[in-house]
Design an enzyme around this catalytic site. Structure first.
Site: not given
Ligand code: UGA
Length: 496
Positions: A35, A150, A224, A269, A273, A280
Site C-alpha cells: 500500500k 473526524e 463523534k 440528511f 431512500g 460508519c
Molecule cells: C458519515 C458521516 O456523514 C460523516 O460525518 C462521518 O465522518 C463518517 O460517517 C464517519 O464516521 O467516518 P459517510 O459514511 O461517508 O459519512 O456517508 P454519508 O454521507 O453520511 O451517508 C451515509 C449513508 O446514508 C449513505 O448510504 C447515504 O446514501 C445515506 N443517506 C444520507 C440517506 O439515505 N439519506 C440522507 O438524507 C443522507
C-alpha cells in the site's frame, strides 16, 4: 509541525494529505508495504475528489510514507492514530489495533508528544491509551492523549476536512489544546483560504471561519458517536415518514422539505431512500449501543433506527415485486452499487444487499456504477453482468432500478433510456426524478414515499397496486407480511 499519522486507510490518508496541504510535514505510517509503495508511486487507492491532485502536490515533499512507526513517532510532535476499529461479534469496537499503536509509541517518547485519536472510538479510549502508554514505560508528564474526531463524508472528504462545520478538539490539558490549536490554525485563522491554490470552497458551505470546539477528551469521543447516531436517526425518521406518505398518498419530498425548513431541524440528511449504508453508520450505531449498555442504559431508540433501516430495504424489495409481479427470470438493470454517490465504497451498501436478494429470487441483474464495479465484482456472484453505461444496462431490461444517488443518474437521457428498456418502468430508490417528468417520457415511475406516477392509461391500475401492495402498512404491521423479505440479511447478521 511534524505530524505522524498511523494508518493509511480512508481517514488516515485524507487527514495526512490535508495536513500537508495546511503546511505541516507529515509521515504516513502503515505496516502494509504494498500500500505504501502504491502511494509513493502516486496511486490513489480510493475514489475521492481532490485526493489525487493533493497527493501529487505533496508526495515526496511535505508528505512522506514509512513502515517504521517507532522512528516516525520519535521524530514527530503529534501522533494521530487512524487505524481501523472494526466491530466485534457483539457489535463493540475492536480496539486491538489502537492498543498496539499506543504500546509501540510509548517506546518512542523523547520530549513532549501529543497522541491523538482520529479513529472512531468509544468513550474512555483516550484514558485507556494513556494507561497503556504508562504501563509500557512512558513518563506521565512526557505526553498527553487527545481526541480529535473526524466528520468526513466519503466522496467529499477533502472539502469536508478543509471546510469543516466545526473542529472538535478534546483534550484535558492546556498544552495539548495548544498543539491542536496550532495544527488547525491555517483553517481557524482563514490563512489557508487566502492561498491562491487552495482547494475551492464547496457550493453551499458557510463562508464563516471554522471554530475549534474545545472539549474534554471524553466529550469529544461522545460527540463523534452521538453525531453519527443522530444523523442515522434523521435518515430513519425520514424513511418512516416516507412509509406513512406512501400509505396516505402524500409526497415525502414535500413533507421532508417542509419539516427541514424549520431551522431547529434542518433539511440535510432527511432524504428518504433505501436506507443508510457504508462503513460508519451501521458500525457506529452498534458500537454506541454497546457503550450505552455498558453505562447501564438500554438505548432502544438506536435499535429502532437500525430496524427501520433494515425494513426500508425490505419495503423497496416489495416495491420491485409490486411493480413487476414475479421476479424469476426478469432482466433488471441496476444503476448504482456504491453505498452512496461519489465513492467506490461498497461496504454495507444497500444496493449490494438488494442485488443479492433479487438474485435469490431468480432475477437477472445487469449492473452499472461509475466507480464501484471493480469492488462489487469481488463480492457479488458471477451471475451479475456489468454494463459500461446506464443505457447498455437498460437494454431490453424489464425495469430499471436506481440504487445509488450518483449525480449522473439524475441526468439521464430519458428518451434514450425509454428506447433501451423493454418496458418503460423505473423504480427509483433515491428519488432522483419527478413523477411528472417521468410520465411525460412515458415511464411508469416508482419512488420512495411518493405516489407512483404512470402515463394516463395506466393510472388506475398502478394507483391500485400502490395502495394494495406498497402502502400495505394501513392493514397493520407489515414487517413480515411477505416471507420472501427474509432473503435480506439483518445488520446484526452481517456484522457477525
Ligand atoms: C458519515 C458521516 O456523514 C460523516 O460525518 C462521518 O465522518 C463518517 O460517517 C464517519 O464516521 O467516518 P459517510 O459514511 O461517508 O459519512 O456517508 P454519508 O454521507 O453520511 O451517508 C451515509 C449513508 O446514508 C449513505 O448510504 C447515504 O446514501 C445515506 N443517506 C444520507 C440517506 O439515505 N439519506 C440522507 O438524507 C443522507
Amino acid at each position: 509541525m511534524r505530524i505522524a499519522i498511523v494508518g493509511s486507510g480512508y481517514v488516515g490518508l485524507v487527514t495526512g494529505v490535508c495536513f500537508s496541504e495546511l503546511g505541516h510535514d507529515v509521515v504516513l505510517v502503515d505496516n502494509d508495504a504494498a500500500k505504501l509503495a502504491a502511494l509513493q508511486r502516486g496511486e490513489v487507492p480510493i475514489h475521492e475528489k481532490f485526493l489525487p491532485e493533493l497527493l501529487a502536490r505533496h508526495r515526496g515533499a511535505r508528505l512522506q510514507f514509512s513502515g517504521d512507526l517507532a522512528a516516525a513517532a520519535r521524530d514527530c510532535k503529534a501522533v494521530f492514530i487512524a487505524v481501523g476499529t472494526p466491530p466485534t461479534e457483539q457489535g463493540e469496537a475492536d480496539l486491538s489495533y489502537v492498543e498496539s499503536v499506543a504500546r509501540e509509541v510509548s517506546g518512542s517518547i523523547s520530549g513532549y508528544k501529543l497522541v491523538v485519536e482520529k479513529s472512531t472510538v468509544p468513550v474512555y479510549t483516550s484514558g485507556w491509551i494513556r494507561r497503556i502508554m504508562l504501563r509500557n514505560g512512558a513518563k506521565a508528564d512526557s505526553f498527553d492523549v487527545a481526541s480529535n474526531p473526524e466528520f468526513l463524508r466519503e466522496g467529499t472528504a477533502v472539502t469536508d476536512f478543509l471546510y469543516p462545520d466545526r473542529i472538535v478538539a478534546g483534550s484535558d490539558t492546556e498544552r495539548s489544546s495548544a498543539v491542536l490549536r496550532e495544527i488547525y490554525e491555517p483553517l481557524t485563522s482563514g490563512s489557508y483560504y487566502a492561498q491562491a491554490n487552495a482547494v475551492p470552497r464547496p457550493e453551499g458551505s458557510s463562508a464563516s471561519l471554522p471554530q475549534l470546539v474545545l472539549t474534554s477528551a471524553k466529550s469529544a469521543e461522545l460527540i463523534k458517536h452521538a453525531s453519527n447516531a443522530f444523523l442515522a436517526m434523521k435518515i430513519s425518521f425520514a424513511n418512516a415518514v416516507a412509509s406513512i406518505c406512501e400509505s396516505v398518498g402524500a409526497d415525502a419530498k414535500q413533507v421532508c422539505q417542509g419539516v427541514g425548513m424549520d431551522a431547529r431541524i434542518g433539511s440535510r440528511f432527511l432524504n428518504p431512500g433505501i436506507g443508510y449504508g457504508g462503513s460508519c453508520f451501521p458500525k457506529d450505531l452498534l458500537a454506541f449501543r454497546s457503550v450505552a449498555r455498558e453505562c447501564g442504559l438500554d438505548f432502544r431508540l438506536l435499535d429502532e433506527v437500525i430496524r427501520i433501516n433494515e425494513e426500508q430495504r425490505q419495503r423497496f424489495l416489495r416495491k420491485v415485486r409490486s411493480a413487476l409481479w414475479t421476479l424469476r427470470g426478469k432482466r433488471l438493470a441496476v444503476l448504482g452499487l456504491a453505498f452512496k454517490g461519489g465513492t467506490d465504497d461498497i461496504r454495507e451498501s444497500p444496493a449490494i444487499l438488494l442485488i443479492q436478494a433479487l438474485l435469490q429470487e431468480g432475477s437477472r441483474v445487469i449492473a452499472h456504477d461509475p466507480a464501484a464495479m471493480a469492488r462489487a465484482k469481488e463480492v457479488l456472484p458471477a451471475a451479475v453482468e456489468y454494463a459500461s453505461d446506464p443505457y447498455e444496462a437498460a437494454k431490453d431490461a424489464d425495469a430499471l432500478l436506481i440504487l445509488t444517488e450518483w449525480e449522473e443518474y439524475a441526468q439521464l437521457d430519458l428518451p434514450r433510456l425509454a428506447r433501451a428498456l423493454k418496458y418503460p418502468i423505473v423504480i427509483d430508490g433515491r428519488n432522483l426524478y419527478e413523477g411528472e417528468t417521468m410520465t411525460q417520457h412515458g415511464f411508469t415511475y416508482y419512488s420512495v414515499g411518493r405516489p407512483t406516477a404512470a402515463p394516463e392509461e395506466h393510472v388506475g391500475s398502478v394507483a391500485r397496486t400502490s395502495v394494495e401492495r406498497i402502502g400495505d402498512s394501513r392493514n397493520g404491521d407489515t414487517r413480515n407480511s411477505d416471507a420472501r423479505t427474509e432473503a435480506l440479511p439483518t445488520e446484526g447478521e452481517r456484522s457477525a
